[in-house]
Design a protein around this motif. Structure first.
Motif, PDB file in Angstrom:
ATOM      1  N   HIS A  87       2.057   2.972   9.944  1.00  0.00           N
ATOM      2  CA  HIS A  87       2.878   3.725  11.230  1.00  0.00           C
ATOM      3  C   HIS A  87       2.345   2.883  12.457  1.00  0.00           C
TER       4      HIS A  87
ATOM      5  N   HIS B 129       2.154   1.103   3.601  1.00  0.00           N
ATOM      6  CA  HIS B 129       2.986   1.573   4.464  1.00  0.00           C
ATOM      7  C   HIS B 129       2.333   2.010   5.420  1.00  0.00           C
TER       8      HIS B 129
ATOM      9  N   CYS C 208       0.341   5.255   2.149  1.00  0.00           N
ATOM     10  CA  CYS C 208       0.862   5.638   3.261  1.00  0.00           C
ATOM     11  C   CYS C 208      -0.036   6.139   4.542  1.00  0.00           C
TER      12      CYS C 208
ATOM     13  N   ALA D 244       7.951  10.489  -3.596  1.00  0.00           N
ATOM     14  CA  ALA D 244       6.809  10.681  -2.550  1.00  0.00           C
ATOM     15  C   ALA D 244       6.405  12.229  -2.753  1.00  0.00           C
TER      16      ALA D 244
ATOM     17  N   THR E 123       0.689   7.772   7.065  1.00  0.00           N
ATOM     18  CA  THR E 123       1.920   8.312   7.527  1.00  0.00           C
ATOM     19  C   THR E 123       1.998   8.513   9.181  1.00  0.00           C
TER      20      THR E 123
ATOM     21  N   ARG F 116      15.691   3.112   5.508  1.00  0.00           N
ATOM     22  CA  ARG F 116      15.182   4.542   5.250  1.00  0.00           C
ATOM     23  C   ARG F 116      14.385   4.838   6.271  1.00  0.00           C
ATOM     24  N   ASP F 117      13.154   4.371   6.573  1.00  0.00           N
ATOM     25  CA  ASP F 117      12.141   4.830   7.453  1.00  0.00           C
ATOM     26  C   ASP F 117      12.858   4.401   8.910  1.00  0.00           C
TER      27      ASP F 117
ATOM     28  N   TRP G 217      14.732   6.363  -1.967  1.00  0.00           N
ATOM     29  CA  TRP G 217      13.646   7.063  -1.846  1.00  0.00           C
ATOM     30  C   TRP G 217      13.816   8.642  -2.062  1.00  0.00           C
TER      31      TRP G 217
ATOM     32  N   HIS H 122      11.667   5.442  -5.641  1.00  0.00           N
ATOM     33  CA  HIS H 122      10.439   5.727  -5.103  1.00  0.00           C
ATOM     34  C   HIS H 122      10.130   7.430  -5.149  1.00  0.00           C
TER      35      HIS H 122
ATOM     36  N   GLY I  61       4.511   7.506  -3.941  1.00  0.00           N
ATOM     37  CA  GLY I  61       4.103   7.275  -2.542  1.00  0.00           C
ATOM     38  C   GLY I  61       2.996   8.426  -2.388  1.00  0.00           C
TER      39      GLY I  61
ATOM     40  N   ARG J 274       2.054   3.561  -3.297  1.00  0.00           N
ATOM     41  CA  ARG J 274       2.314   3.464  -2.028  1.00  0.00           C
ATOM     42  C   ARG J 274       1.443   4.186  -1.405  1.00  0.00           C
TER      43      ARG J 274
END
Ligand SMILES: CC(=O)SCCNC(=O)CCNC(=O)[C@H](O)C(C)(C)COP(=O)(O)OP(=O)(O)OC[C@H]1O[C@@H](n2cnc3c(N)ncnc32)[C@H](O)[C@@H]1OP(=O)(O)O
Ligand SMILES: O=C(O)CCC(=O)C(=O)O
Length: 376
Positions: free
Chosen positions: A195, A193, A164, A94, A166, A12-13, A72, A92, A134, A162
């Motif tokens: 980045h 989660h 995030c 978001a 982001t 997904r991501d 997602w 999930h 999320g 979740r």
């Protein structure tokens, strides 16, 4: 430390990395590989994307894997329906939680977006689904608002929240503080989660885990939006080697998995990439090679076989006598120290000219050109 679960989001991501598009066979192969090595949960894609994505997700679901599968979704009912159409049992959902995201995406109407979240959770639960929520952009959200959304999600029936980061703006210290606060007030588990915009995704994921997150999102090779996500192989090996937490994942296949995803994504990993880069167990520098020849632990934090590599001693500009003699001796060539030094001098010159290390063949040619082969 408590039981940590990996929820890998390569499909997904990871696939959201600009320019990456897996086909059905690649998605299936990656899911199968992740499952085989023991990854606990897979975020398999975004059913709302339509036919192709749904077909791939259905194919993965039909594999009947051990890993739990998660779809997602936005807080949009048609997204949840698309997840149901894939036969997924876990969704999930978001929802943006920062001021900047709510302003840009929902014209500041946070009540409307929360109502959508509530409706989606309620619909999913009515359909018998397991629900995770999320908080998109949790790291930049107002702390009280984030807390409220997480508490409401719990109250409305979500089974996990979740957190995030982001846009990857946290450091490990702030991640720890923020996640710890959520963990201390919620009774449902927290997922982290992260980045990699500042190269801190793995460190932040670990900080989240240290703070009490029990689930962590990863992607193979750190593939993902912009600078990517926390890398699966880094999180697993750091947990194992630094914290002594063995997730039960067969790490000896991590290199092969990395190669599979690199091929499918068309994105090679850089040679110095932790765990899976081709230099991970390559030693050129004389001092390092000498140390490693005595005892690999001098310059290796864990054994190459643990992740599927073999150790390589490379002869190049920075090599010293010990590794050169060692390599030549493996080919039955025994030279005295003066001869070795003379070869080393040429190796340095040639490496600079070629701008790389020398292959074994080039080295052996060099020795025979220099008429040292008589020393065999
Ligand atoms: C941080 C993240 O990684 S979030 C995940 C991002 N991933 C992706 O976007 C990849 C897949 N996305 C897609 O295929 C498409 O964007 C789709 C199918 C989801 C939606 O496509 P489109 O309908 O064409 O909309 P588009 O992508 O242009 O815009 C996003 C829409 O979703 C809305 N939206 C965004 N996030 C959410 C959310 N969490 N909950 C509800 N709505 C949301 C936006 O407000 C916008 O709505 P609008 O059309 O009413 O203005
Ligand atoms: O699941 C979510 O809430 C968003 C996940 C995500 O990809 C992100 O926030 O970077």
């Amino acid at each position: 430390m408590y039981q940590i679960m990996i929820n890998d989001t390569t499909l997904r991501d990871g696939e959201q990395a600009a320019g990456v598009a897996f086909n059905l066979e690649e998605k299936v192969a990656i899911a199968q590989f992740l499952d085989t090595i023991g990854v606990h949960e897979l975020e398999v894609g975004i059913p709302a994307m339509g036919e192709e994505e749904i077909r791939a997700i259905v194919a993965i679901r039909n594999l009947d894997l051990n890993a739990k599968l998660l779809g997602w979704n936005r807080a949009v009912l048609s997204d949840i329906k698309a997840s149901i159409a894939c036969g997924l049992e876990r969704v999930h959902i978001a929802i943006p939680v920062s001021g900047v995201q709510i302003a840009a995406k929902f014209h500041g109407q946070w009540r409307v977006s929360l109502q959508k979240l509530k409706d989606c959770i309620s619909f999913a639960l009515d359909q018998g689904l397991w629900v995770s929520v999320g908080g998109e952009d949790s790291s930049r959200a107002d702390e009280n608002f984030l807390q409220d959304v997480a508490m409401l999600s719990q109250e409305w029936g979500a089974s996990r929240f979740r957190f995030c980061d982001t846009v990857g703006v946290l450091d490990p210290f702030r991640t720890h503080l923020k996640v710890k606060h959520l963990v201390s007030t919620l009774s449902i588990p927290i997922e982290i989660h992260t980045h990699n915009d500042f190269g801190l995704a793995t460190a932040n994921a670990l900080a989240g885990i240290k703070a009490g997150a029990v689930s962590v999102n990863t992607t193979v090779n750190g593939l993902g939006e912009r600078a990517g996500n926390a890398a699966l192989e880094e999180v697993i090996m750091a947990l194992k080697c630094i914290y002594g937490v063995d997730l039960g994942i067969q790490t000896q296949h991590l290199l092969k998995l990395s190669q599979l995803v690199a091929k499918a994504s068309g994105a090679n990993v850089q040679p110095w990439k932790a765990i899976v880069g081709e230099n991970t167990f390559a030693h050129e520098s004389g001092i390092h090679a000498h140390g490693v020849l005595q005892n690999p632990v001098t310059y290796e934090p864990y054994a190459p076989e643990d992740v599927g590599w073999e150790r390589r001693l490379v002869i190049g500009k920075h090599s010293g006598r010990h590794s050169l003699s060692n390599l030549l001796e493996q080919h039955g060539i025994f030279l005295d120290s003066q001869e070795i030094q003379a070869i080393l001098d040429v190796v340095r010159q040639q490496s600079i000219l070629k701008k790389r290390s020398l292959t074994t063949e080039e080295l052996l040619n060099l020795v025979s050109e220099k008429r040292y082969s008589h020393a065999t």
